[in-house]
Design a protein around this motif. Structure first.
Motif, PDB file in Angstrom:
ATOM      1  N   ASP A   2      20.434   7.464   0.992  1.00 48.94           N
ATOM      2  CA  ASP A   2      20.255   6.017   0.848  1.00 48.94           C
ATOM      3  C   ASP A   2      21.205   5.234   1.747  1.00 48.94           C
ATOM      4  O   ASP A   2      20.791   4.280   2.409  1.00 48.94           O
ATOM      5  CB  ASP A   2      20.466   5.580  -0.601  1.00 48.94           C
ATOM      6  N   ALA A   3      22.458   5.641   1.775  1.00 48.48           N
ATOM      7  CA  ALA A   3      23.442   4.923   2.600  1.00 48.48           C
ATOM      8  C   ALA A   3      23.085   5.013   4.079  1.00 48.48           C
ATOM      9  O   ALA A   3      23.200   4.021   4.814  1.00 48.48           O
ATOM     10  CB  ALA A   3      24.841   5.482   2.351  1.00 48.48           C
ATOM     11  N   LEU A  24      23.577   6.118  17.018  1.00 53.98           N
ATOM     12  CA  LEU A  24      23.768   7.565  17.152  1.00 53.98           C
ATOM     13  C   LEU A  24      24.876   8.074  16.230  1.00 53.98           C
ATOM     14  O   LEU A  24      24.808   9.213  15.756  1.00 53.98           O
ATOM     15  CB  LEU A  24      24.031   7.941  18.606  1.00 53.98           C
ATOM     16  N   ALA A  25      25.866   7.238  15.941  1.00 53.51           N
ATOM     17  CA  ALA A  25      26.912   7.643  14.995  1.00 53.51           C
ATOM     18  C   ALA A  25      26.316   7.847  13.596  1.00 53.51           C
ATOM     19  O   ALA A  25      26.655   8.815  12.895  1.00 53.51           O
ATOM     20  CB  ALA A  25      28.025   6.597  14.954  1.00 53.51           C
ATOM     21  N   VAL A  26      25.401   6.983  13.206  1.00 58.80           N
ATOM     22  CA  VAL A  26      24.744   7.126  11.900  1.00 58.80           C
ATOM     23  C   VAL A  26      23.818   8.341  11.917  1.00 58.80           C
ATOM     24  O   VAL A  26      23.742   9.091  10.940  1.00 58.80           O
ATOM     25  CB  VAL A  26      23.977   5.845  11.515  1.00 58.80           C
ATOM     26  N   ILE A  27      23.152   8.566  13.031  1.00 58.33           N
ATOM     27  CA  ILE A  27      22.284   9.739  13.153  1.00 58.33           C
ATOM     28  C   ILE A  27      23.123  11.015  13.072  1.00 58.33           C
ATOM     29  O   ILE A  27      22.681  12.012  12.500  1.00 58.33           O
ATOM     30  CB  ILE A  27      21.447   9.690  14.449  1.00 58.33           C
ATOM     31  N   GLY A  28      24.324  10.981  13.581  1.00 64.44           N
ATOM     32  CA  GLY A  28      25.222  12.121  13.431  1.00 64.44           C
ATOM     33  C   GLY A  28      25.498  12.412  11.970  1.00 64.44           C
ATOM     34  O   GLY A  28      25.542  13.575  11.545  1.00 64.44           O
ATOM     35  N   ARG A  29      25.643  11.375  11.165  1.00 62.77           N
ATOM     36  CA  ARG A  29      25.803  11.565   9.718  1.00 62.77           C
ATOM     37  C   ARG A  29      24.528  12.147   9.108  1.00 62.77           C
ATOM     38  O   ARG A  29      24.594  13.000   8.223  1.00 62.77           O
ATOM     39  CB  ARG A  29      26.157  10.237   9.045  1.00 62.77           C
ATOM     40  N   HIS A  30      23.383  11.681   9.575  1.00 62.94           N
ATOM     41  CA  HIS A  30      22.096  12.216   9.100  1.00 62.94           C
ATOM     42  C   HIS A  30      21.999  13.707   9.424  1.00 62.94           C
ATOM     43  O   HIS A  30      21.622  14.514   8.579  1.00 62.94           O
ATOM     44  CB  HIS A  30      20.930  11.446   9.748  1.00 62.94           C
ATOM     45  N   TYR A  61      11.273   6.755   4.087  1.00 64.08           N
ATOM     46  CA  TYR A  61      11.978   5.877   5.024  1.00 64.08           C
ATOM     47  C   TYR A  61      11.393   4.469   5.006  1.00 64.08           C
ATOM     48  O   TYR A  61      12.121   3.490   5.139  1.00 64.08           O
ATOM     49  CB  TYR A  61      11.945   6.476   6.429  1.00 64.08           C
ATOM     50  N   GLU A  62      10.078   4.362   4.848  1.00 63.69           N
ATOM     51  CA  GLU A  62       9.437   3.049   4.790  1.00 63.69           C
ATOM     52  C   GLU A  62       9.902   2.247   3.581  1.00 63.69           C
ATOM     53  O   GLU A  62       9.833   1.015   3.594  1.00 63.69           O
ATOM     54  CB  GLU A  62       7.914   3.203   4.731  1.00 63.69           C
ATOM     55  N   ALA A  63      10.389   2.937   2.553  1.00 63.87           N
ATOM     56  CA  ALA A  63      10.907   2.237   1.380  1.00 63.87           C
ATOM     57  C   ALA A  63      12.093   1.344   1.746  1.00 63.87           C
ATOM     58  O   ALA A  63      12.354   0.349   1.068  1.00 63.87           O
ATOM     59  CB  ALA A  63      11.321   3.249   0.308  1.00 63.87           C
TER      60      ALA A  63
END
Length: 85
Positions: A2-3, A24-30, A61-63
């Motif tokens: 969620d975050a 990309l930093a957030v995608i790294g967390r993903h 993801y659409e949520a």
């Protein structure tokens, strides 16, 4: 999860590009979160982005935002290309 989705939605709404350092930093967390379930390779992670966009998984993801599946798909592909070489 969620975050990560909330942060990506915020960045998307602020018009950050899918390949920006912030996104990309957030995608790294993903990617690190996803590694709890399986260890993707560069190619399989890029394919996972496409899978999000093209499968029923997109509903999760659409949520958060109607265009988040497309945004995260592009961002995952950029991350795989830039960070997983």
């Amino acid at each position: 999860f969620d975050a990560i989705c909330k942060e990506l939605t915020s960045l998307q709404q602020k018009k950050f590009r899918f390949d920006s350092k912030e996104v990309l930093a957030v995608i790294g967390r993903h990617y690190r979160w996803l590694k709890k379930f399986w260890i993707p390779t560069k190619d399989s992670y890029a394919e996972h982005g496409k899978f999000i966009e093209e499968s029923e998984l997109k509903k999760a993801y659409e949520a958060f935002h109607p265009q988040l599946p497309q945004f995260i798909s592009k961002a995952i592909q950029a991350y795989a290309e830039k960070e997983m070489s």
